[in-house]
Structure formats: C-alpha cells, structure tokens
Design an enzyme around this catalytic site. Structure first.
Site, mmCIF file in Angstrom:
data_model
loop_
_atom_site.group_PDB
_atom_site.id
_atom_site.type_symbol
_atom_site.label_atom_id
_atom_site.label_comp_id
_atom_site.label_asym_id
_atom_site.label_seq_id
_atom_site.Cartn_x
_atom_site.Cartn_y
_atom_site.Cartn_z
ATOM 1 N N HIS A 7 0.803 -1.228 0.000
ATOM 2 C CA HIS A 7 0.000 0.000 0.000
ATOM 3 C C HIS A 7 0.837 1.280 0.000
ATOM 4 O O HIS A 7 0.291 2.374 0.101
ATOM 5 C CB HIS A 7 -0.956 -0.001 1.205
ATOM 6 C CG HIS A 7 -1.798 -1.233 1.251
ATOM 7 N ND1 HIS A 7 -1.432 -2.351 1.975
ATOM 8 C CD2 HIS A 7 -2.953 -1.550 0.617
ATOM 9 C CE1 HIS A 7 -2.349 -3.295 1.801
ATOM 10 N NE2 HIS A 7 -3.268 -2.843 0.992
ATOM 11 N N GLY A 23 -6.031 11.775 9.344
ATOM 12 C CA GLY A 23 -6.880 10.823 8.635
ATOM 13 C C GLY A 23 -6.976 11.145 7.151
ATOM 14 O O GLY A 23 -6.929 10.258 6.304
ATOM 15 N N ARG A 27 -5.206 16.612 4.061
ATOM 16 C CA ARG A 27 -4.593 17.363 5.156
ATOM 17 C C ARG A 27 -3.091 17.102 5.194
ATOM 18 O O ARG A 27 -2.311 17.986 5.547
ATOM 19 C CB ARG A 27 -5.246 17.039 6.499
ATOM 20 C CG ARG A 27 -4.772 18.027 7.578
ATOM 21 C CD ARG A 27 -5.581 18.017 8.852
ATOM 22 N NE ARG A 27 -6.979 18.268 8.592
ATOM 23 C CZ ARG A 27 -7.974 17.708 9.263
ATOM 24 N NH1 ARG A 27 -7.719 16.864 10.245
ATOM 25 N NH2 ARG A 27 -9.222 17.980 8.970
ATOM 26 N N ARG A 46 -3.656 4.524 -3.985
ATOM 27 C CA ARG A 46 -5.038 4.763 -3.526
ATOM 28 C C ARG A 46 -5.285 6.207 -3.121
ATOM 29 O O ARG A 46 -6.201 6.501 -2.335
ATOM 30 C CB ARG A 46 -5.402 3.850 -2.341
ATOM 31 C CG ARG A 46 -5.457 2.393 -2.739
ATOM 32 C CD ARG A 46 -5.813 1.500 -1.565
ATOM 33 N NE ARG A 46 -5.799 0.120 -2.011
ATOM 34 C CZ ARG A 46 -6.852 -0.705 -1.914
ATOM 35 N NH1 ARG A 46 -7.971 -0.315 -1.375
ATOM 36 N NH2 ARG A 46 -6.758 -1.933 -2.352
ATOM 37 N N ARG A 90 -0.533 10.304 15.469
ATOM 38 C CA ARG A 90 -1.796 10.590 14.792
ATOM 39 C C ARG A 90 -2.231 11.991 15.152
ATOM 40 O O ARG A 90 -2.192 12.391 16.327
ATOM 41 C CB ARG A 90 -2.843 9.553 15.222
ATOM 42 C CG ARG A 90 -4.259 9.997 14.950
ATOM 43 C CD ARG A 90 -5.273 8.879 14.984
ATOM 44 N NE ARG A 90 -6.613 9.391 15.256
ATOM 45 C CZ ARG A 90 -7.344 10.080 14.379
ATOM 46 N NH1 ARG A 90 -6.886 10.358 13.183
ATOM 47 N NH2 ARG A 90 -8.557 10.520 14.704
ATOM 48 N N ILE A 91 -2.637 12.780 14.151
ATOM 49 C CA ILE A 91 -3.208 14.112 14.397
ATOM 50 C C ILE A 91 -4.587 14.101 13.754
ATOM 51 O O ILE A 91 -4.709 13.994 12.535
ATOM 52 C CB ILE A 91 -2.316 15.243 13.832
ATOM 53 C CG1 ILE A 91 -1.866 14.970 12.402
ATOM 54 C CG2 ILE A 91 -1.087 15.456 14.705
ATOM 55 C CD1 ILE A 91 -1.108 16.140 11.780
ATOM 56 N N SER A 93 -9.239 14.525 14.295
ATOM 57 C CA SER A 93 -10.360 15.221 14.915
ATOM 58 C C SER A 93 -11.114 14.234 15.795
ATOM 59 O O SER A 93 -10.958 13.020 15.679
ATOM 60 C CB SER A 93 -11.285 15.798 13.846
ATOM 61 O OG SER A 93 -11.789 14.758 13.045
ATOM 62 N N GLU A 183 -12.815 9.061 18.653
ATOM 63 C CA GLU A 183 -12.247 9.080 17.311
ATOM 64 C C GLU A 183 -12.253 7.628 16.831
ATOM 65 O O GLU A 183 -12.904 6.796 17.443
ATOM 66 C CB GLU A 183 -10.860 9.748 17.303
ATOM 67 C CG GLU A 183 -9.853 9.165 18.280
ATOM 68 C CD GLU A 183 -9.152 7.949 17.783
ATOM 69 O OE1 GLU A 183 -8.338 8.091 16.848
ATOM 70 O OE2 GLU A 183 -9.379 6.839 18.333
ATOM 71 N N MET A 184 -11.511 7.291 15.782
ATOM 72 C CA MET A 184 -11.700 5.959 15.209
ATOM 73 C C MET A 184 -10.407 5.224 14.850
ATOM 74 O O MET A 184 -10.462 4.219 14.138
ATOM 75 C CB MET A 184 -12.608 6.052 13.962
ATOM 76 C CG MET A 184 -13.909 6.770 14.250
ATOM 77 S SD MET A 184 -15.097 6.763 12.895
ATOM 78 C CE MET A 184 -15.709 5.087 13.026
ATOM 79 N N GLU A 185 -9.252 5.679 15.339
ATOM 80 C CA GLU A 185 -7.984 5.101 14.869
ATOM 81 C C GLU A 185 -6.940 4.778 15.941
ATOM 82 O O GLU A 185 -6.122 3.868 15.750
ATOM 83 C CB GLU A 185 -7.319 6.041 13.842
ATOM 84 C CG GLU A 185 -8.057 6.179 12.522
ATOM 85 C CD GLU A 185 -9.185 7.201 12.565
ATOM 86 O OE1 GLU A 185 -9.213 8.003 13.529
ATOM 87 O OE2 GLU A 185 -10.034 7.210 11.669
ATOM 88 N N SER A 207 -13.782 18.458 16.896
ATOM 89 C CA SER A 207 -14.464 18.961 15.695
ATOM 90 C C SER A 207 -15.978 18.987 15.870
ATOM 91 O O SER A 207 -16.684 19.627 15.104
ATOM 92 C CB SER A 207 -14.118 18.096 14.484
ATOM 93 O OG SER A 207 -14.608 16.780 14.675
ATOM 94 N N ASP A 208 -16.475 18.254 16.858
ATOM 95 C CA ASP A 208 -17.912 18.262 17.117
ATOM 96 C C ASP A 208 -18.149 17.796 18.547
ATOM 97 O O ASP A 208 -17.258 17.217 19.166
ATOM 98 C CB ASP A 208 -18.669 17.388 16.110
ATOM 99 C CG ASP A 208 -18.097 15.982 16.020
ATOM 100 O OD1 ASP A 208 -17.284 15.736 15.119
ATOM 101 O OD2 ASP A 208 -18.427 15.159 16.878
ATOM 102 N N ARG A 221 -12.278 23.484 9.738
ATOM 103 C CA ARG A 221 -11.371 22.489 10.303
ATOM 104 C C ARG A 221 -9.965 22.619 9.727
ATOM 105 O O ARG A 221 -8.985 22.511 10.442
ATOM 106 C CB ARG A 221 -11.898 21.077 10.028
ATOM 107 C CG ARG A 221 -13.033 20.694 10.926
ATOM 108 C CD ARG A 221 -13.171 19.196 11.011
ATOM 109 N NE ARG A 221 -13.633 18.608 9.782
ATOM 110 C CZ ARG A 221 -14.909 18.452 9.459
ATOM 111 N NH1 ARG A 221 -15.851 18.862 10.287
ATOM 112 N NH2 ARG A 221 -15.251 17.903 8.330
HETATM 113 N N1 HPA Z 1 -17.275 9.971 16.162
HETATM 114 C C1 HPA Z 1 -16.214 9.283 15.744
HETATM 115 N N2 HPA Z 1 -15.130 9.867 15.264
HETATM 116 C C2 HPA Z 1 -15.092 11.200 15.202
HETATM 117 C C3 HPA Z 1 -16.172 11.964 15.614
HETATM 118 C C4 HPA Z 1 -17.310 11.329 16.129
HETATM 119 O O1 HPA Z 1 -18.304 11.953 16.509
HETATM 120 N N3 HPA Z 1 -15.852 13.271 15.407
HETATM 121 C C5 HPA Z 1 -14.608 13.277 14.895
HETATM 122 N N4 HPA Z 1 -14.141 12.032 14.758
#
Ligand code: HPA
Length: 237
Positions: A7, A23, A27, A46, A90-91, A93, A183-185, A207-208, A221
């Site tokens: 990859h 991510g 960016r 990719r 990792r940087i 949101s 977050e997710m990572e 970010s939220d 952002r």
């Molecule tokens: N959920 C998961 N990951 C995120 C979120 C969220 O609300 N905001 C930024 N990354």
C-alpha cells in the site's frame, strides 16, 4: 515485508523516523505545502498521499491514514515494519463526550479504550485499553507548553462506528470507561506500535460535540487545526 509494500509505493529510506498521520490525505498535503521545506512525495497509492520534508531543518514525514482502525492498521504497520519509522503521531479530529471540551480544544491522549477486536485479532493484547508511548506523550506536552497552547490530557474512545443508532450511548462509555472524546484510529495505532516495538501517540482537536451537537465545517477544520499541527511538528527528529 520488502519495499515497496502493498500500500506504499516507496523504497525503505523514503520516510523520516517521525511520521505525522492525519486521517485525511488532503490534510497531509496541506501540511506538506504549508509547513514543510524540501518536500518529496513518497506515496500516492489509492490517493493516500505521503510526503517527507523538513521542519525547522529536522526531518519529518506526513501521510494520510484513512478513516478507521483497519485503514490506519495497514498503513502504520507497513511504516513501522518496512520503512524504519520509529514513531507515528496521529493528528486527528474527535467528538467531545463532555461539556468541559469545546470545539477546537486540543487533547493529548494518554491511552485509548475500545470495544474493537483489533488488538486481540492481531495477537498483541487482550486489553481493552492501550497506552500511548509515555515518552511521546511527555514530549508532546512539553512542546504544547513551550508553544503556550492549552491542552487536555486524557483517555479517548476509539470507535468502529461513526453513525450509531443510539448516540446517547456516549454517556455510558464516558462514565464506565472514562473516555473524554471519540475518534476511530488510535487503538489500532497503539496496538501496532506494541506489535513492532515502536512508539505511537495521538493528538486530537475537537471537531464536534456529542453533548451540545455543535460541529465545525470542513473549511473551518482545515485552518483551526494549526495548533495541533504545530505541537506535532515539533516531534521532528
Ligand atoms: N465519532 C467518531 N469519530 C469522530 C467523531 C465522532 O463523533 N468526530 C470526529 N471524529
């Protein structure tokens, strides 16, 4: 694994010892264009753009991770195991789980809790909390202080699901596991660092908010994440 890896289309010396991973590959390009000198593009497979350059004369790379643990799991493993990368920061949101964290606040993760099976399936750990590398956390904190950038240190939730049927579940995760934001990572990145005997950390910008439902726009952002980038760029070797 020999280079190029499945990859990443580069040879072994293409990356610096420190890699920043947002991510979003765009960016990564934004950081290379606006903060780095002597930039060379080192990946485009990719569209997952990667660059190596210098920051204040010190070598550093930046590459997108994609969204979610499977994606960062692939890229971070190839970087650690085949490209002599020593540390990945990792940087990203995150969504805030508490009223104490406002939009644009910076979080340095101590550790990540997850319901993900990533670490178990990979064979590295049965734990549901994985630590960031303490030396990297300490370095990030000292850079934040030197730059006079406010931050919160704490536990984050690495989730596999962005769109949940019941968003109010966040209160249970916050109260039972002590997570400040989602977050997710990070959990997969920390697992890969353990698996390869390397170092990893994670700096996030809110970010939220799951509490107030405020959110930032994509354009906001891009600019507002400068504080987090400046802290992480100081990790250049
Ligand atoms: N959920 C998961 N990951 C995120 C979120 C969220 O609300 N905001 C930024 N990354």
């Amino acid at each position: 694994m020999t280079t190029p890896t499945p990859h990443i289309d580069s040879q072994a010396g293409a990356f610096a010892a420190t890699v920043l991973m947002p991510g979003d590959p765009q960016r990564a390009k934004f950081i290379a264009d606006n903060f780095l000198q002597d930039v060379v593009q080192v990946n485009s497979v990719r569209g997952m753009l990667g660059y190596t350059g210098t920051y204040n004369g010190r070598a550093i790379s930046v590459m997108g991770s994609g969204m979610g643990m499977p994606s960062i799991g692939i890229y971070s493993y190839e970087l650690f195991s085949s490209y002599n990368v020593e540390r990945i920061i990792r940087i990203g949101s995150c969504g805030s789980y508490t009223a104490d964290l406002n939009l644009y606040d910076v979080i340095i993760a101590d550790d990540a809790w997850s319901e993900s099976t990533f670490a178990r399936t990979q064979g590295v750990s049965e734990a549901d909390i994985l630590e960031a590398s303490p030396a990297l956390v300490a370095a990030l904190e000292s850079h934040a202080k030197a730059l006079q950038i406010d931050y919160t240190k704490g536990r984050i939730h690495s989730s596999d699901v962005f769109y949940r049927q019941n968003f109010d579940d966040y209160q249970t995760i916050r109260d039972q596991h002590g997570c400040q934001a989602v977050e997710m990572e990070a959990f997969a990145l920390f697992a890969n660092a353990q698996a390869t005997n390397k170092q990893a950390a994670c700096v996030l910008t809110v970010s939220d908010s799951l509490v107030t439902h405020e959110a930032t726009t994509a354009a906001e952002r891009e600019q507002a994440f400068t504080n987090m980038m400046k802290i992480a760029l100081e990790m250049a070797a």
